[in-house]
Design a protein around this motif. Structure first.
Motif: not given
Length: 353
Positions: A234, A258, A260, A264, A266, A269, A336
């Protein structure tokens, strides 16, 4: 509950917690939230996010001034309202319902998640609860105590679960002490619980009694995605594209990064192949390197942690252009937890068939 007023305020602020132990997901055993309290000095005492605070309806009805110490306590503790679930307690008179709605709308706008305690018994009227569209409905602890052997209590719990499903809320069984209570609550459709039975043991772990499952049906759907979970790489949502290039360069097996937010959740992507292809073109680094990675990101394809493998495969196949992109696995707060690779899902589904 040991609620203590904060002296010196025009409107006393009573903010404690309905919980006596962590709130637990009965399906996964995961801790969803912790009890918290704003003490008599106006100081927030809470474990890491998220947290549950109990707030009497009469305080909400008293207006913004009565709620200011709550907001200030969170601010001084460096916490955000999005990290808190406020469980409203006590009754509300019919003539006060418009005023309560204004207060609830204001709290929701700030970012708080809202719930009601003692639903189905001595709390707010069901019509008011439905109109408020809460995040959480907590059963009366006495109802939970009685449900294993009292069909009337079970009927009350069942009606609350039905209401929750209709308005998109979660149901909490508070004060669980015995395994039969967990079994009956689970059978009625209750997902969340807390109480002595679910308190952490000496090793700090929480043990949830295993449910009686329909093994053939479960086997046909495959394992839940949480069993196939691998850690996600992340980066903050505002990260530069060159930071993502560096992340991909650290390990050739990384298939996605990912993006975030601070909680946290998301927000984007980055698929390895498509993202790095943008840099392979002439002037690619000059064009993208110092700019936000979010510009090159796709919307995250999220699945809740309890999603069966078959259902996750169906979710992966909805976008033909991204059918092999990693799926982002989220918890009940949409944070996430990690990723699941579609290749792993394919192997699981093939083994079932």
């Amino acid at each position: 509950m040991g609620l203590q007023p904060r002296p010196g305020l025009h409107h006393d602020l009573y903010v404690s917690s309905l919980l006596t132990s962590p709130m637990v997901d009965l399906d996964t055993g995961a801790v969803i939230a912790h009890p918290a309290v704003v003490d008599s000095a106006g100081t927030l005492r809470a474990a890491p996010l998220p947290m549950v605070l109990e707030l009497p309806i009469r305080v909400v009805l008293a207006g913004a001034g009565a709620l200011a110490p709550l907001h200030e306590a969170l601010r001084r503790a460096g916490r955000h309202p999005r990290e808190a679930i406020l469980l409203l307690t006590g009754p509300c008179q019919e003539q006060d319902r418009p005023l309560l709605k204004v207060g609830i709308d204001g709290l929701r706008t700030i970012g708080y998640l809202l719930g009601f305690a003692d639903v189905g018994t001595g709390g707010a009227a069901l019509g008011l609860v439905a109109d408020a569209s809460p995040y959480l409905l907590a059963l009366d602890p006495e109802t939970v105590t009685r449900i294993p052997g009292d069909h009337r209590a079970s009927a009350v719990a069942r009606s609350v679960v039905t209401l929750a499903r209709g308005i998109g809320a979660h149901v909490l069984a508070p004060g669980v002490e015995r395994e039969p209570q967990v079994a009956v609550a689970r059978g009625l459709g209750v997902r969340l619980a807390h109480g002595p039975l679910l308190a952490p043991g000496p090793d700090g772990k929480i043990r949830v009694p295993l449910p009686v499952t329909d093994e053939p049906a479960s086997a046909m759907l495959g394992p839940r995605v949480q069993e196939l979970l691998i850690p996600a790489v992340t980066l903050p949502a505002e990260a530069k594209a060159e930071e993502a290039v560096k992340a991909f360069g650290q390990e050739p097996t990384i298939t996605s990064v990912i993006l975030v937010d601070e909680f946290q959740r998301p927000k984007g992507s980055l698929d390895r192949s498509r993202f790095l292809l943008s840099f392979a073109a002439r002037y690619g680094h000059a064009l993208h390197g110092a700019k936000p990675a979010q510009r090159l990101a796709d919307p995250p394809r999220t699945v809740p942690r309890t999603t069966p493998a078959i259902a996750a495969m169906q979710a992966a196949g909805r976008d033909a252009a991204r059918v092999y992109d990693d799926l982002v696995v989220t918890d009940e707060m949409n944070r996430c937890l990690g990723i699941v690779r579609v290749s792993d899902l394919i192997r699981q589904v093939t083994a079932i068939r």
